[in-house]
Design a protein around this motif. Structure first.
Motif, short mmCIF file in Angstrom:
data_model
loop_
_atom_site.label_atom_id
_atom_site.label_comp_id
_atom_site.label_asym_id
_atom_site.label_seq_id
_atom_site.Cartn_x
_atom_site.Cartn_y
_atom_site.Cartn_z
N LEU A 181 -7.55 1.69 6.03
CA LEU A 181 -7.24 1.08 4.73
C LEU A 181 -8.38 0.19 4.26
N THR A 182 -8.64 0.21 2.97
CA THR A 182 -9.68 -0.65 2.38
C THR A 182 -9.04 -1.46 1.25
N VAL A 211 0.84 -1.20 0.00
CA VAL A 211 0.00 0.00 0.00
C VAL A 211 0.88 1.25 0.00
N ALA A 250 -5.52 4.90 9.80
CA ALA A 250 -5.17 4.37 8.47
C ALA A 250 -6.41 4.15 7.61
N ASN A 285 -5.27 -1.59 10.45
CA ASN A 285 -6.20 -0.53 10.87
C ASN A 285 -6.40 -0.53 12.38
N PHE A 336 0.00 5.78 4.46
CA PHE A 336 -1.37 6.02 4.95
C PHE A 336 -1.29 6.92 6.18
N ASP A 357 -7.27 0.27 -1.48
CA ASP A 357 -5.96 0.89 -1.27
C ASP A 357 -4.81 -0.05 -1.61
N LEU A 413 -5.36 -5.98 6.38
CA LEU A 413 -5.84 -4.59 6.46
C LEU A 413 -6.49 -4.33 7.82
#
Length: 549
Positions: A320-321, A250, A318, A312, A253, A324, A308
């Protein structure tokens, strides 16, 4: 230094199946001790497990939990040797271990482990580990979750950002010592004669050409594929029980750390990493039993979700998904087949050399092994090969032998000098140094000889056309994938080199004798090779437009 080159056909002392880091290290060590060696791989060097690791050269802190002191000791020694023999590729890598309430390993226990680790590493580390008070954590790692945080420790390990280049340099050195390395060549069978293995039958995957390589000793170093090599030819129990490890890549972030964070996952108590890597982050890794197709290993949605979610959780900002994720990297650890293990982390990470005698003389299989200890593994295997050949022991020279990119009496001085005199900007010069070491000069020489080779082929990395030419002419690359993913590393950028692929193929047309048809086929083949990484760039609508450009 004169060595007998392992010529085509004819007999060699040693045939090695598999040109991953272990197979290449074995070839290098054996050739350095005067043996005639041939290595065969059905794909490219390092294209299997070696390029799917966490890119750590680690002292083996995790192995202390299993009281595997000999593996920790070996790992620390090998890390220390790599700092010296490959200083351009291996660097100091601090890691923060935060302790949270409810962790299965309490802080004091981890600190005790670090103390033991420091003692084992005495004089061979890059700094002692230390306790980090909460105030300092808040100041230096402000993105880290405070909830239930009891404290932290900082310790020093090592990273090899471009593990692929470690394999390429082993290839270069093995070849220089006289080994013959055949890539994109399938082993179609072992030559078995009356309970004696006398080499291999091969077929070139590009030309279809067949060849017999007769060998006094054959070493099966095919990593997770060792059972497949033996299948139907050599009766053997199942040897490989590799587990699947997946990572995701990634962009930076919110709250992202500037050092590696090594923490315990809430879901399954597994230690996992948030690894800073080349301006991005690698999150990993999983450790799942795997019975699927070894040639089609991809990170599952559940694994991506797990990595993720855990990231997170300890970096609450962050958020994040899956969208990302630039791409994911999944591979199979070449671990020994072990029955009745509830926790895969308990399977040994050491290596063993199995002699198939008396049923099959002249055949050894390498089980296990990891990036960090490739040189030690090779030393053990070459010792076993010499015994098998009935030769007297010969001193191993790889402990002090620098890799080709490190052949200078003073690496820091070379690096300073190169940066001072390079015609490129600092970022691009620094990239050349970390990829090629002293051979970065070779790239600049090629670009100076032909101004067309000084052109940039990839905006993100700033890679030069000269690197594409060097990859094929001097570093054994055959396909566009070899060039992008395992020589220039353009393919590990944000879009996995999809936007640069046509430009790189065009360089090969102008300078390496490819025709337009081959260039088109290579770009399509490259996109196909990337599918297992599930790159975000391939999933976007622009992918179709790119193919027609």
């Amino acid at each position: 230094m004169s060595h007998h080159p392992a010529g085509t056909g004819g007999e060699v002392d040693l045939a090695v199946i598999g040109a991953g880091i272990n197979g290449l290290a074995i070839a290098r060590d054996a050739a350095a001790r005067g043996l005639r060696v041939a290595v065969v791989d059905r794909a490219d060097v390092g294209s299997g497990t070696s390029s799917t690791s966490s890119r750590l050269i680690h002292g083996g802190l995790k192995y202390l939990e299993r009281y595997d002191f000999s593996l920790v000791h070996e790992s620390i020694r090998e890390r220390h040797l790599l700092f010296r023999t490959a200083p351009h590729l291996v660097r100091d890598y601090p890691m923060l271990i935060p302790f949270y309430r409810g962790n299965s390993r309490p802080g004091p226990l981890i600190r005790l482990g670090l103390l033991a680790f420091d003692m084992l590493a005495l004089g061979r580390g890059r700094g002692l580990s230390r306790r980090v008070p909460l105030r300092e954590v808040a100041r230096r790692w402000p993105g880290l979750s405070r909830e239930g945080l009891l404290g932290a420790a900082l310790f020093h390990d090592a990273q090899v950002p471009w593990a692929e280049r470690l394999c390429v340099e082993l290839l270069l050195d093995a070849r220089r010592l006289g080994a013959r390395v055949l890539t994109h060549t399938t082993v179609t069978g072992l030559i078995v004669d009356n309970g004696h293995v006398r080499g291999l039958r091969t077929q070139d995957r590009r030309t279809g050409g067949r060849e017999e390589i007769r060998a006094a000793v054959t070493v099966n170093a095919a990593g997770p594929w060792i059972d497949r090599v033996l299948d139907g030819q050599v009766e053997s129990r199942r040897l490989n029980g590799g587990t699947k490890g997946s990572h995701v890549v990634v962009d930076p972030f919110p709250g992202a750390p500037d050092t590696c964070i090594f923490f315990e996952a809430a879901a399954d108590r597994r230690p996992i990493f948030v690894l800073p890597w080349q301006g991005r982050y690698v999150l990993g890794s999983t450790d799942l039993s795997y019975e699927g197709d070894l040639d089609d290993v991809t990170a599952g949605d559940d694994e991506i979700g797990y990595l993720l979610a855990e990231t997170n959780r300890i970096f609450p900002d962050a958020r994040l998904t899956p969208g990302d994720v630039l791409y994911s990297i999944a591979g199979i650890r070449p671990l020994p087949h072990t029955t009745g293990v509830a926790d895969n982390a308990k399977i040994s990470r050491g290596h063993t050399v199995l002699d198939h005698a008396p049923a099959y003389r002249g055949l050894l299989t390498v089980i296990g092994g990891k990036l960090t200890t490739h040189r030690a593994l090779a030393e053990d295997v070459t010792d076993a090969v010499l015994r098998e050949l009935g030769r007297r022991p010969r001193r191993c020279v790889t402990r002090g032998r620098p890799l080709p990119g490190a052949e200078t009496s003073d690496w820091p001085e070379f690096a300073r000098d190169f940066l001072r005199h390079s015609p490129l900007d600092r970022a691009r010069s620094a990239r050349l140094l970390t990829l090629y070491g002293v051979r970065a000069r070779r790239v600049l020489d090629l670009a100076a000889e032909d101004p067309a080779l000084a052109e940039t082929v990839d905006k993100e990395s700033g890679a030069l056309a000269a690197e594409v030419v060097m990859a094929v002419r001097e570093e054994g690359a055959v396909t566009l994938g070899d060039i992008m993913l395992r020589r220039t590393l353009i393919g590990l950028g944000a879009d996995m080199g999809l936007s640069a692929a046509p430009a790189c193929a065009a360089v090969a047309v102008r300078h390496l004798g490819w025709d337009e048809e081959r260039a088109r086929a290579e770009v399509i083949g490259y996109e196909k090779e990337l599918e297992r990484y599930r790159p975000r760039a391939l999933a976007t609508p622009a992918a179709g437009d790119r193919r027609t450009s």
